[in-house]
Design an enzyme around this catalytic site. Sequence first.
Site, short mmCIF file in Angstrom:
data_model
loop_
_atom_site.label_atom_id
_atom_site.label_comp_id
_atom_site.label_asym_id
_atom_site.label_seq_id
_atom_site.Cartn_x
_atom_site.Cartn_y
_atom_site.Cartn_z
N ASN A 9 75.50 52.11 31.27
CA ASN A 9 74.74 50.95 30.58
C ASN A 9 75.75 50.66 29.41
OD1 ASN A 9 73.23 49.31 29.05
ND2 ASN A 9 71.67 50.88 28.57
N LYS A 11 75.48 48.31 27.40
CA LYS A 11 74.90 47.68 25.95
C LYS A 11 75.63 46.50 25.60
CE LYS A 11 72.78 52.04 25.18
NZ LYS A 11 71.97 53.22 24.41
N HIS A 96 64.36 48.93 28.93
CA HIS A 96 65.26 49.88 27.86
C HIS A 96 64.53 50.08 26.58
CE1 HIS A 96 68.33 51.66 25.72
NE2 HIS A 96 68.63 52.25 26.61
N GLU A 98 65.45 50.19 23.77
CA GLU A 98 66.30 49.17 22.70
C GLU A 98 65.63 47.92 22.79
OE1 GLU A 98 70.40 49.90 23.78
OE2 GLU A 98 70.22 52.21 22.63
N GLU A 168 64.39 58.16 29.79
CA GLU A 168 65.13 58.07 28.52
C GLU A 168 64.32 58.45 27.44
OE1 GLU A 168 68.94 56.01 29.40
OE2 GLU A 168 67.41 54.57 28.76
N GLY A 174 71.66 57.96 22.52
CA GLY A 174 72.89 57.68 21.42
C GLY A 174 73.11 58.57 20.20
N SER A 214 72.26 60.59 25.58
CA SER A 214 73.42 61.59 25.61
C SER A 214 73.90 62.37 26.64
CB SER A 214 73.01 62.32 24.23
OG SER A 214 72.64 61.68 23.28
P1 PGA Z 1 73.43 57.10 25.59
O1 PGA Z 1 72.58 55.89 26.10
O2 PGA Z 1 73.89 57.86 26.92
O3 PGA Z 1 74.59 56.35 24.71
O4 PGA Z 1 72.61 58.04 24.89
C1 PGA Z 1 71.88 55.82 27.25
C2 PGA Z 1 70.86 54.82 27.17
O5 PGA Z 1 70.43 54.35 26.32
O6 PGA Z 1 70.91 54.38 28.45
#
Ligand code: PGA
Length: 251
Positions: A9, A11, A96, A98, A168, A174, A214
């Site tokens: 992803n 982003k 997601h 976010e 998630e 993150g 992460s």
């Molecule tokens: P990350 O993000 O691996 O940077 O923690 C995962 C995601 O948000 O899909």
Amino acid sequence: MRKNIVAGNWKMNMNLQEGLELAKELNEALKGKTVNCDVVIGTPFIHLATVAATVDTSRIGVAAQNCADKVSGAYTGEVSAAMVASTGAKYVILGHSERRAYYHETAETLKAKVTLALDNALTPIFCIGEVLEERESEKHFDVVKSQIEASLFDLPAEAFGKIVLAYEPVWAIGTGKTATAAQAQEMHAFIRSTVAQRYGQEVADNTSILYGGSANASNAKELFSNPDVDGGLIGGASLAVDKFMPIIEAF
Ligand code: PGA
């Protein structure tokens, strides 16, 4: 039907040239290699057509990170599921955390997006997961269950069978704070039993459930060795091939 999947992803990272370079590098790295999972990259909308035309799409599935909740028309700035499909993308990441948090996506909006994605033969990678306070107050199972129920459980079994789930935990995204393998397995098993209660064991056993938050080259193997963890949705570590490839090869 149940597959191992490692999905990147990206982003809101990488301009078109950088993204294309990254996609080409990954394509090269996979050439002639046998891997034990499907590989997907979720790029910004503007990269989709170029990336899909450049990589070997039999080896790398291309995903959008969102799509509109409407078919077409006067919705300035939106990108429809049909438009995503017309680029050659085969997947769309939906729900997601976010998007839920910063763009106020609701269970109802997501329900519409899922339906439109499926109508356009896109595979939704549907994200669910609790925030830290919900885990600390032991509401995480209820939260995840209601996210699934509210947006997906009106689907007929055949349509549900096309969905990929991604657990998630928001506190792990993150932050460098990965869920432990045991926490991931516990939640994934719960998700699978929730699906089994609604659609039966066979559909549940055929559902791919990815872990995200992460995940990286050092923890992927342990996470993926759990019986109910079918892969990962990878943010930060998908932005460089030398970080992403070892996760793919963790299977
Ligand atoms: P990350 O993000 O691996 O940077 O923690 C995962 C995601 O948000 O899909």
